[in-house]
Each structure stands twice: as structure tokens, then as C-alpha cells.
Design an enzyme around this catalytic site. Sequence first.
Site, PDB file in Angstrom:
ATOM      1  N   GLY A  57      40.352  43.292  44.949  1.00  0.00           N
ATOM      2  CA  GLY A  57      39.155  43.246  45.777  1.00  0.00           C
ATOM      3  C   GLY A  57      38.750  44.598  46.325  1.00  0.00           C
ATOM      4  O   GLY A  57      37.595  44.802  46.709  1.00  0.00           O
ATOM      5  N   SER A  58      39.680  45.532  46.342  1.00  0.00           N
ATOM      6  CA  SER A  58      39.353  46.864  46.860  1.00  0.00           C
ATOM      7  C   SER A  58      38.914  47.816  45.755  1.00  0.00           C
ATOM      8  O   SER A  58      38.532  48.949  46.041  1.00  0.00           O
ATOM      9  CB  SER A  58      40.555  47.456  47.589  1.00  0.00           C
ATOM     10  OG  SER A  58      40.765  46.751  48.789  1.00  0.00           O
ATOM     11  N   SER A  99      41.614  50.699  50.041  1.00  0.00           N
ATOM     12  CA  SER A  99      42.568  49.584  50.154  1.00  0.00           C
ATOM     13  C   SER A  99      42.296  48.867  51.465  1.00  0.00           C
ATOM     14  O   SER A  99      42.440  49.464  52.541  1.00  0.00           O
ATOM     15  CB  SER A  99      44.011  50.092  50.142  1.00  0.00           C
ATOM     16  OG  SER A  99      44.889  49.042  50.513  1.00  0.00           O
ATOM     17  N   SER A 101      43.948  46.512  53.043  1.00  0.00           N
ATOM     18  CA  SER A 101      45.129  46.456  53.924  1.00  0.00           C
ATOM     19  C   SER A 101      45.647  47.846  54.258  1.00  0.00           C
ATOM     20  O   SER A 101      46.244  48.062  55.301  1.00  0.00           O
ATOM     21  CB  SER A 101      46.252  45.671  53.234  1.00  0.00           C
ATOM     22  OG  SER A 101      46.642  46.363  52.045  1.00  0.00           O
ATOM     23  N   THR A 104      48.608  48.970  49.820  1.00  0.00           N
ATOM     24  CA  THR A 104      48.760  48.670  48.394  1.00  0.00           C
ATOM     25  C   THR A 104      49.424  49.842  47.681  1.00  0.00           C
ATOM     26  O   THR A 104      48.915  50.972  47.725  1.00  0.00           O
ATOM     27  CB  THR A 104      47.374  48.336  47.795  1.00  0.00           C
ATOM     28  OG1 THR A 104      46.917  47.153  48.451  1.00  0.00           O
ATOM     29  CG2 THR A 104      47.428  48.103  46.308  1.00  0.00           C
ATOM     30  N   ARG A 151      39.139  40.668  49.321  1.00  0.00           N
ATOM     31  CA  ARG A 151      38.043  40.464  48.350  1.00  0.00           C
ATOM     32  C   ARG A 151      36.718  40.125  49.028  1.00  0.00           C
ATOM     33  O   ARG A 151      35.661  40.234  48.427  1.00  0.00           O
ATOM     34  CB  ARG A 151      38.425  39.379  47.342  1.00  0.00           C
ATOM     35  CG  ARG A 151      38.748  38.044  47.971  1.00  0.00           C
ATOM     36  CD  ARG A 151      39.455  37.133  46.979  1.00  0.00           C
ATOM     37  NE  ARG A 151      39.874  35.871  47.578  1.00  0.00           N
ATOM     38  CZ  ARG A 151      40.950  35.703  48.332  1.00  0.00           C
ATOM     39  NH1 ARG A 151      41.722  36.736  48.607  1.00  0.00           N
ATOM     40  NH2 ARG A 151      41.270  34.520  48.810  1.00  0.00           N
ATOM     41  N   GLU A 229      41.023  33.794  42.354  1.00  0.00           N
ATOM     42  CA  GLU A 229      41.641  33.908  43.685  1.00  0.00           C
ATOM     43  C   GLU A 229      41.184  32.814  44.646  1.00  0.00           C
ATOM     44  O   GLU A 229      41.990  32.256  45.384  1.00  0.00           O
ATOM     45  CB  GLU A 229      41.353  35.285  44.296  1.00  0.00           C
ATOM     46  CG  GLU A 229      42.116  36.396  43.605  1.00  0.00           C
ATOM     47  CD  GLU A 229      42.071  37.705  44.381  1.00  0.00           C
ATOM     48  OE1 GLU A 229      42.570  37.747  45.510  1.00  0.00           O
ATOM     49  OE2 GLU A 229      41.496  38.684  43.860  1.00  0.00           O
ATOM     50  N   HIS A 245      31.210  41.054  18.448  1.00  0.00           N
ATOM     51  CA  HIS A 245      31.831  41.630  17.242  1.00  0.00           C
ATOM     52  C   HIS A 245      33.234  41.076  17.025  1.00  0.00           C
ATOM     53  O   HIS A 245      33.940  41.545  16.139  1.00  0.00           O
ATOM     54  CB  HIS A 245      31.875  43.158  17.357  1.00  0.00           C
ATOM     55  CG  HIS A 245      30.497  43.773  17.390  1.00  0.00           C
ATOM     56  ND1 HIS A 245      29.812  44.125  16.256  1.00  0.00           N
ATOM     57  CD2 HIS A 245      29.672  44.045  18.422  1.00  0.00           C
ATOM     58  CE1 HIS A 245      28.626  44.619  16.587  1.00  0.00           C
ATOM     59  NE2 HIS A 245      28.515  44.575  17.904  1.00  0.00           N
ATOM     60  N   LYS A 336      54.000  40.329  45.332  1.00  0.00           N
ATOM     61  CA  LYS A 336      54.224  41.534  46.145  1.00  0.00           C
ATOM     62  C   LYS A 336      55.611  41.458  46.787  1.00  0.00           C
ATOM     63  O   LYS A 336      56.354  42.435  46.837  1.00  0.00           O
ATOM     64  CB  LYS A 336      53.121  41.689  47.204  1.00  0.00           C
ATOM     65  CG  LYS A 336      51.764  42.115  46.607  1.00  0.00           C
ATOM     66  CD  LYS A 336      50.650  42.293  47.653  1.00  0.00           C
ATOM     67  CE  LYS A 336      49.329  42.697  47.011  1.00  0.00           C
ATOM     68  NZ  LYS A 336      48.198  42.816  47.913  1.00  0.00           N
TER      69      LYS A 336
HETATM   70  O1  PA5 Z   1      41.770  39.867  46.918  1.00  0.00           O
HETATM   71  C1  PA5 Z   1      42.860  40.301  47.193  1.00  0.00           C
HETATM   72  O2  PA5 Z   1      43.496  39.958  48.214  1.00  0.00           O
HETATM   73  C2  PA5 Z   1      43.529  41.295  46.263  1.00  0.00           C
HETATM   74  O3  PA5 Z   1      42.825  41.424  45.071  1.00  0.00           O
HETATM   75  C3  PA5 Z   1      43.661  42.638  46.985  1.00  0.00           C
HETATM   76  O4  PA5 Z   1      42.402  43.235  47.143  1.00  0.00           O
HETATM   77  C4  PA5 Z   1      44.604  43.547  46.204  1.00  0.00           C
HETATM   78  O5  PA5 Z   1      45.889  42.966  46.113  1.00  0.00           O
HETATM   79  C5  PA5 Z   1      44.739  44.925  46.838  1.00  0.00           C
HETATM   80  O6  PA5 Z   1      45.017  44.816  48.195  1.00  0.00           O
HETATM   81  P1  PA5 Z   1      44.167  45.697  49.218  1.00  0.00           P
HETATM   82  O7  PA5 Z   1      42.747  45.275  49.026  1.00  0.00           O
HETATM   83  O8  PA5 Z   1      44.695  45.362  50.562  1.00  0.00           O
HETATM   84  O9  PA5 Z   1      44.404  47.118  48.823  1.00  0.00           O
END
Ligand code: PA5
Length: 343
Positions: A57-58, A99, A101, A104, A151, A229, A245, A336
Site C-alpha cells: 500500500g505504500s 512506508s 508504518s 517495513t 493501503r 487484502e 500476446h 512479518k
Molecule cells: O496494505 C498493507 O497493509 C500492506 O500492503 C503494507 O502497505 C505493506 O506491508 C508495507 O507496510 P507499510 O505501508 O507500513 O510500509
Amino acid sequence: MSGIERLSKLVGPHDPSGLLAVVLAIPDHLRDALWRIESARLGSLEAPAAMVCGMGGSAIGGSLAAAALGDRLTKPLLTVRGYELPPWSPAGSAVLCSSYSGDTEETLACYSAAEALGAKRLVATTGGELAAAARRDGVPVIGLPAGMPPRAAVAYMFCAAAELAALAGAAVRINTEVDAAAAHLQARSETLADRALELADAVGDAVPVIYGADLTEPVAYRWKTQVNENGKLPAYASSLPEATHNEIAGWEGAQGRLACVLLEDSDQHPRERRRSQATGELIAPHASEVIRVEAEGETRTARILELVMLGDLLSLALAARHGIDPSPIEAIDALKERLGRPA
Ligand code: PA5
């Protein structure tokens, strides 16, 4: 009943964390992102290339921003998903470490790799180790609001990546376009909610395979990852023209188990459009459904963000249809946990 009321009725009972409200707030997130970026008072990061380092998501904001900028990009704007910068990275590149959080490990590794490269760094995060490292190193930070799943911060990550491109001298600044897109999304939210419900019915219990081209290519990937997700469901993304293709041949064995979703753009290359249409026609006998979706909006930014919001809403509707709470992502957390901290 309005589209949003109907969607809330479906999603609400399965959404104790209120993720639907967060998705519907994307227009506010865009405006808030612009304000936060302005408040960060960032200086020029003039560079030969710009890179957005992040995961999941980041990371998607980087791919979306590059697509929204399209041929207005005059230098590379690359999204790096992994532990290392490409070996050819020009010294002095502008690198955004993104990121939500701030913890990551891949993004933290890229933050260090960027230092070794002599890159001009920028950080977008809510905190964690990344914020601490940036504070220690005097690297500027775009501070993000805490409290949402990473995300769901897609609007913030999109704006941060677009700002990186502007600071690196890789593209014009598109703040006015983002602001107009926010108003566009606000005005379209009822329609998008209606459309998301229709799309969820059309996908049903099939596994969606989502195709994008040019502007819509990263959106197809975003839809896939949101269905994964939020819905805890399989979904796949692919891109045109490449899939015409090779992948198109595989549909002969699909036996109606997959739904084909074609994300189109009113301004796409006429041959890409023709290919998308022909792909749908050829796949139709083997798919549970062929669904064509066209983005509306005056600018590339408005159209790409509209499709992002629609896909997010669709993922919530699909989750609800399967009785799934969209917020927890136990598999990702477990992975994780299993990996532990890097040595
Ligand atoms: O949607 C999510 O929670 C994940 O795809 C996170 O974005 C991914 O694990 C990376 O973590 P962060 O966005 O905290 O860097």
C-alpha cells in the site's frame, strides 16, 4: 436508497473498523495531503532520476503518480519494491522512502541504500524507525495521519510521489489537478458506490482477472491487491497489450471460473482500446463475465483516482458479500512475524 446508503448497508455489518468511511474520505485525504506537503516546506531535490521505495500500500502511489503524469514526465520516476535500488541508479537520484508504518524492512534497507548512493532523500510516513532515522539524518519528512490501514493512505502516497517528481524536476507540479480531482471524486461518490455494487454482483464468486493499459495499468494492480487484502480473495492483474500476446490463450481453459475486468480510459491509444474490446469479445465464451469499466474525468489524475476509489469500494463490497471484515490482514502480519527482524 442512495448508492452510499446501499453500500453501507451491505458493508457496515462486516466493517467494525469503518474502512468504508475511510475510502469515502479519499477526496479529503487528497486535500489534506496537499496541505501536509505544503506544510513540510520541502526544498528542491533536482536530480537525474526519481525513485519511490516502498511495499504494498505504500508503493502503489509511486506507480499511480507515474501513470497520472504520463508523457509529462521528463525524467524516470521509478517505483522500487524490494531491498535494493537498481544497480544503474544515477548518483544523486531523488529517493522517496514511503512506508506508512515506518517499519517495513525493505523500505528501511532502501533508505540506507539511498544514503550509500548519495541520493537526495525524502520520507513519507506516520513514524516508526523510518521517521526516527530521518530525524537523525536531517532528511525531510511528509508526516502522514496515523490510524488507518496503510493501503487506505493511497491518496497521501500518490500526492507524495507526485511531489517527489516535481521536486526532482521530473514533471510539473499537479497540485491544481489533484485539488480538482478531489472535487470530482466527491461529486462522483454516489455514482461510484452504485457502480461498485453492480461490479460486485457481476464478479460474484468468480476470481477477477483485471486488465489495464497505460493509465489504467497500475490501477488494475491496485484493484487486485485491494481484493486480496480487503476481500481476502484471490484476484490477478495483467496488462494490455502484452496479455494479448500470451495470456489470452489461457482463457480457453478458464471454464467460467474467472471474471474478466477491463479497465479502459477515454483517452487511451485507439489500438489499445480496440485490443481491449477484442480481448473481451474473445474471452467472453470462457469467462463468468466480461466487465468493461471506463474512467471518467477531465484529467489523467481525476480518471486514475476515480478508478482507484471505485476499486477500493468494489473490494469492500466483495468482502461483505463473503462476510469478511476488510481490515485485518492476518496472513501479512503472520508472515512479518514469522520472518522476524532482519539481522
Ligand atoms: O496494505 C498493507 O497493509 C500492506 O500492503 C503494507 O502497505 C505493506 O506491508 C508495507 O507496510 P507499510 O505501508 O507500513 O510500509
